[in-house]
Motif scaffolding. Structure first.
Motif, PDB file in Angstrom:
ATOM      1  N   ALA A   1       0.842  -1.203   0.000  1.00 22.77           N
ATOM      2  CA  ALA A   1       0.000   0.000   0.000  1.00 22.77           C
ATOM      3  C   ALA A   1       0.876   1.252   0.000  1.00 22.77           C
ATOM      4  O   ALA A   1       0.528   2.264  -0.629  1.00 22.77           O
ATOM      5  N   GLN A   2       2.014   1.168   0.659  1.00 23.50           N
ATOM      6  CA  GLN A   2       2.948   2.296   0.736  1.00 23.50           C
ATOM      7  C   GLN A   2       3.468   2.658  -0.659  1.00 23.50           C
ATOM      8  O   GLN A   2       3.421   3.820  -1.067  1.00 23.50           O
ATOM      9  N   LYS A   3       3.950   1.665  -1.390  1.00 29.83           N
ATOM     10  CA  LYS A   3       4.460   1.922  -2.740  1.00 29.83           C
ATOM     11  C   LYS A   3       3.333   2.377  -3.657  1.00 29.83           C
ATOM     12  O   LYS A   3       3.506   3.321  -4.436  1.00 29.83           O
ATOM     13  N   GLN A   4       2.185   1.746  -3.569  1.00 29.80           N
ATOM     14  CA  GLN A   4       1.052   2.122  -4.418  1.00 29.80           C
ATOM     15  C   GLN A   4       0.648   3.576  -4.176  1.00 29.80           C
ATOM     16  O   GLN A   4       0.327   4.304  -5.120  1.00 29.80           O
ATOM     17  N   ALA A   5       0.695   4.005  -2.925  1.00 29.15           N
ATOM     18  CA  ALA A   5       0.337   5.394  -2.606  1.00 29.15           C
ATOM     19  C   ALA A   5       1.300   6.379  -3.279  1.00 29.15           C
ATOM     20  O   ALA A   5       0.873   7.416  -3.801  1.00 29.15           O
ATOM     21  N   VAL A   6       2.587   6.052  -3.283  1.00 27.86           N
ATOM     22  CA  VAL A   6       3.567   6.938  -3.932  1.00 27.86           C
ATOM     23  C   VAL A   6       3.363   6.940  -5.439  1.00 27.86           C
ATOM     24  O   VAL A   6       3.350   8.008  -6.073  1.00 27.86           O
ATOM     25  N   LEU A   7       3.191   5.752  -6.036  1.00 29.69           N
ATOM     26  CA  LEU A   7       2.969   5.683  -7.480  1.00 29.69           C
ATOM     27  C   LEU A   7       1.697   6.437  -7.870  1.00 29.69           C
ATOM     28  O   LEU A   7       1.685   7.159  -8.874  1.00 29.69           O
ATOM     29  N   ASP A   8       0.641   6.294  -7.085  1.00 27.35           N
ATOM     30  CA  ASP A   8      -0.610   7.004  -7.368  1.00 27.35           C
ATOM     31  C   ASP A   8      -0.420   8.513  -7.272  1.00 27.35           C
ATOM     32  O   ASP A   8      -0.980   9.264  -8.085  1.00 27.35           O
ATOM     33  N   ALA A   9       0.377   8.960  -6.296  1.00 25.43           N
ATOM     34  CA  ALA A   9       0.623  10.396  -6.145  1.00 25.43           C
ATOM     35  C   ALA A   9       1.437  10.941  -7.324  1.00 25.43           C
ATOM     36  O   ALA A   9       1.180  12.055  -7.799  1.00 25.43           O
ATOM     37  N   ILE A  10       2.410  10.168  -7.791  1.00 24.46           N
ATOM     38  CA  ILE A  10       3.186  10.576  -8.972  1.00 24.46           C
ATOM     39  C   ILE A  10       2.253  10.681 -10.177  1.00 24.46           C
ATOM     40  O   ILE A  10       2.277  11.672 -10.918  1.00 24.46           O
ATOM     41  N   ASP A  11       1.420   9.672 -10.365  1.00 24.83           N
ATOM     42  CA  ASP A  11       0.474   9.681 -11.488  1.00 24.83           C
ATOM     43  C   ASP A  11      -0.502  10.849 -11.377  1.00 24.83           C
ATOM     44  O   ASP A  11      -0.824  11.487 -12.396  1.00 24.83           O
ATOM     45  N   ALA A  12      -0.971  11.142 -10.186  1.00 25.82           N
ATOM     46  CA  ALA A  12      -1.908  12.254 -10.001  1.00 25.82           C
ATOM     47  C   ALA A  12      -1.239  13.580 -10.364  1.00 25.82           C
ATOM     48  O   ALA A  12      -1.851  14.429 -11.026  1.00 25.82           O
ATOM     49  N   ALA A  13       0.015  13.749  -9.953  1.00 29.76           N
ATOM     50  CA  ALA A  13       0.745  14.964 -10.321  1.00 29.76           C
ATOM     51  C   ALA A  13       0.913  15.037 -11.831  1.00 29.76           C
ATOM     52  O   ALA A  13       0.672  16.083 -12.452  1.00 29.76           O
TER      53      ALA A  13
ATOM     54  N   LEU B   1       7.209  12.716  -1.549  1.00 31.36           N
ATOM     55  CA  LEU B   1       6.100  11.756  -1.521  1.00 31.36           C
ATOM     56  C   LEU B   1       6.467  10.511  -0.723  1.00 31.36           C
ATOM     57  O   LEU B   1       5.655   9.985   0.045  1.00 31.36           O
ATOM     58  N   MET B   2       7.694  10.046  -0.903  1.00 33.20           N
ATOM     59  CA  MET B   2       8.138   8.854  -0.168  1.00 33.20           C
ATOM     60  C   MET B   2       8.192   9.126   1.329  1.00 33.20           C
ATOM     61  O   MET B   2       7.783   8.284   2.136  1.00 33.20           O
ATOM     62  N   THR B   3       8.699  10.292   1.704  1.00 33.48           N
ATOM     63  CA  THR B   3       8.764  10.656   3.121  1.00 33.48           C
ATOM     64  C   THR B   3       7.359  10.712   3.711  1.00 33.48           C
ATOM     65  O   THR B   3       7.114  10.181   4.803  1.00 33.48           O
ATOM     66  N   ARG B   4       6.434  11.327   2.985  1.00 29.41           N
ATOM     67  CA  ARG B   4       5.044  11.435   3.445  1.00 29.41           C
ATOM     68  C   ARG B   4       4.419  10.059   3.683  1.00 29.41           C
ATOM     69  O   ARG B   4       3.626   9.873   4.592  1.00 29.41           O
ATOM     70  N   GLU B   5       4.823   9.076   2.851  1.00 33.89           N
ATOM     71  CA  GLU B   5       4.263   7.728   2.977  1.00 33.89           C
ATOM     72  C   GLU B   5       5.049   6.832   3.931  1.00 33.89           C
ATOM     73  O   GLU B   5       4.771   5.642   4.035  1.00 33.89           O
ATOM     74  N   GLY B   6       6.060   7.378   4.601  1.00 37.00           N
ATOM     75  CA  GLY B   6       6.741   6.636   5.650  1.00 37.00           C
ATOM     76  C   GLY B   6       7.952   5.819   5.238  1.00 37.00           C
ATOM     77  O   GLY B   6       8.406   4.958   5.999  1.00 37.00           O
ATOM     78  N   TYR B   7       8.501   6.071   4.049  1.00 36.89           N
ATOM     79  CA  TYR B   7       9.738   5.385   3.672  1.00 36.89           C
ATOM     80  C   TYR B   7      10.868   5.888   4.566  1.00 36.89           C
ATOM     81  O   TYR B   7      10.884   7.055   4.972  1.00 36.89           O
ATOM     82  N   ASP B   8      11.831   5.016   4.861  1.00 35.32           N
ATOM     83  CA  ASP B   8      12.927   5.422   5.737  1.00 35.32           C
ATOM     84  C   ASP B   8      13.939   6.288   4.981  1.00 35.32           C
ATOM     85  O   ASP B   8      13.930   6.347   3.747  1.00 35.32           O
ATOM     86  N   ALA B   9      14.792   6.947   5.746  1.00 35.34           N
ATOM     87  CA  ALA B   9      15.731   7.921   5.177  1.00 35.34           C
ATOM     88  C   ALA B   9      16.650   7.302   4.132  1.00 35.34           C
ATOM     89  O   ALA B   9      16.959   7.942   3.111  1.00 35.34           O
ATOM     90  N   GLU B  10      17.069   6.070   4.351  1.00 32.62           N
ATOM     91  CA  GLU B  10      17.965   5.404   3.398  1.00 32.62           C
ATOM     92  C   GLU B  10      17.271   5.173   2.055  1.00 32.62           C
ATOM     93  O   GLU B  10      17.861   5.396   0.993  1.00 32.62           O
TER      94      GLU B  10
ATOM     95  N   SER C   1      13.844  -3.307  -7.163  1.00 31.80           N
ATOM     96  CA  SER C   1      13.420  -2.928  -5.814  1.00 31.80           C
ATOM     97  C   SER C   1      12.260  -1.938  -5.893  1.00 31.80           C
ATOM     98  O   SER C   1      12.039  -1.285  -6.919  1.00 31.80           O
ATOM     99  N   ASP C   2      11.538  -1.814  -4.791  1.00 30.25           N
ATOM    100  CA  ASP C   2      10.445  -0.835  -4.734  1.00 30.25           C
ATOM    101  C   ASP C   2      10.964   0.571  -5.005  1.00 30.25           C
ATOM    102  O   ASP C   2      10.312   1.362  -5.685  1.00 30.25           O
ATOM    103  N   VAL C   3      12.140   0.884  -4.471  1.00 30.52           N
ATOM    104  CA  VAL C   3      12.703   2.230  -4.647  1.00 30.52           C
ATOM    105  C   VAL C   3      13.021   2.492  -6.120  1.00 30.52           C
ATOM    106  O   VAL C   3      12.715   3.568  -6.645  1.00 30.52           O
ATOM    107  N   LEU C   4      13.585   1.519  -6.807  1.00 29.49           N
ATOM    108  CA  LEU C   4      13.861   1.680  -8.234  1.00 29.49           C
ATOM    109  C   LEU C   4      12.555   1.809  -9.019  1.00 29.49           C
ATOM    110  O   LEU C   4      12.460   2.614  -9.950  1.00 29.49           O
ATOM    111  N   GLN C   5      11.540   1.072  -8.634  1.00 24.67           N
ATOM    112  CA  GLN C   5      10.240   1.188  -9.305  1.00 24.67           C
ATOM    113  C   GLN C   5       9.646   2.590  -9.132  1.00 24.67           C
ATOM    114  O   GLN C   5       9.107   3.170 -10.074  1.00 24.67           O
TER     115      GLN C   5
END
Length: 187
Positions: free
Chosen positions: A3-15, A95-104, A48-52
């Motif tokens: 759900a975390q990755k999907q939220a970021v992808l959806d936000a990118i698409d919305a922008a 967007l990643m920070t907002r969705e709770g991805y870690d700093a790394e 990886s999710d980050v590369l995606q």
């Protein structure tokens, strides 16, 4: 998909859905992001999710920094490209920070989008190879139709230099390039 990755992808698409520039009657940046995801899935199926996320966000809000706001010529073009990379990284990492991805993970996505580590970082290089494939597959022919043979040769050579050896070999296997252009992809 998380759900975390999907939220970021959806936000990118919305922008990207707000891009006023159209390609095939669709917002350009949105279509580009979908093409990046499709090529990444094909070329790097275990990404990886980050590369995606970085692939989908490669041109996020690209239209907001107009090329015309930078000086003509190569120096202006490079300044515009660098500003775009910084902007894409800021949007995606926000967007990643907002969705709770870690700093790394956030920093890794930023490095990929700023292209820091081409030829040294496997994921940065994978993203660059995907970018080159998307260019060759969907954007090269329209580009070539507008430019001289010398300019086309130069762009193809620059594209090949950015790619990994495996990526160049795959271009030779997948694209039917004239000999003078194919030579740029040979090791």
């Amino acid at each position: 998909m998380s759900a975390q990755k999907q939220a970021v992808l959806d936000a990118i698409d919305a922008a990207n859905a707000h891009d006023p520039n159209l390609d095939d009657d669709r917002p350009e940046a949105l279509l580009y992001g979908e093409r990046m995801t499709a090529e990444l899935d094909r070329l790097v199926p275990n990404a990886s999710d980050v590369l995606q996320i970085a692939a989908r966000g490669q041109h996020v809000e690209r239209w907001k920094l107009a090329r015309s706001e930078y000086p003509e010529g190569r120096a202006g073009y490079l300044a515009w490209r660098k500003a775009q990379a910084v902007h894409h990284a800021e949007v995606v990492t926000g967007l990643m920070t907002r969705e709770g991805y870690d700093a790394e993970q956030v920093e890794a996505a930023g490095r990929m989008l700023r292209k820091q580590g081409i030829k040294r970082d496997e994921e940065v290089q994978a993203l660059e190879d995907v970018i080159c494939f998307v260019f060759l597959k969907w954007y090269f022919l329209p580009f070539a139709a507008k430019h001289s043979a010398e300019k086309i040769q130069s762009i193809v050579e620059k594209t090949a230099r950015k790619m990994s050896s495996a990526g160049r070999a795959r271009v030779l296997a997948e694209f039917d390039l004239p000999n003078h252009l194919a030579a740029a992809f040979q090791d």
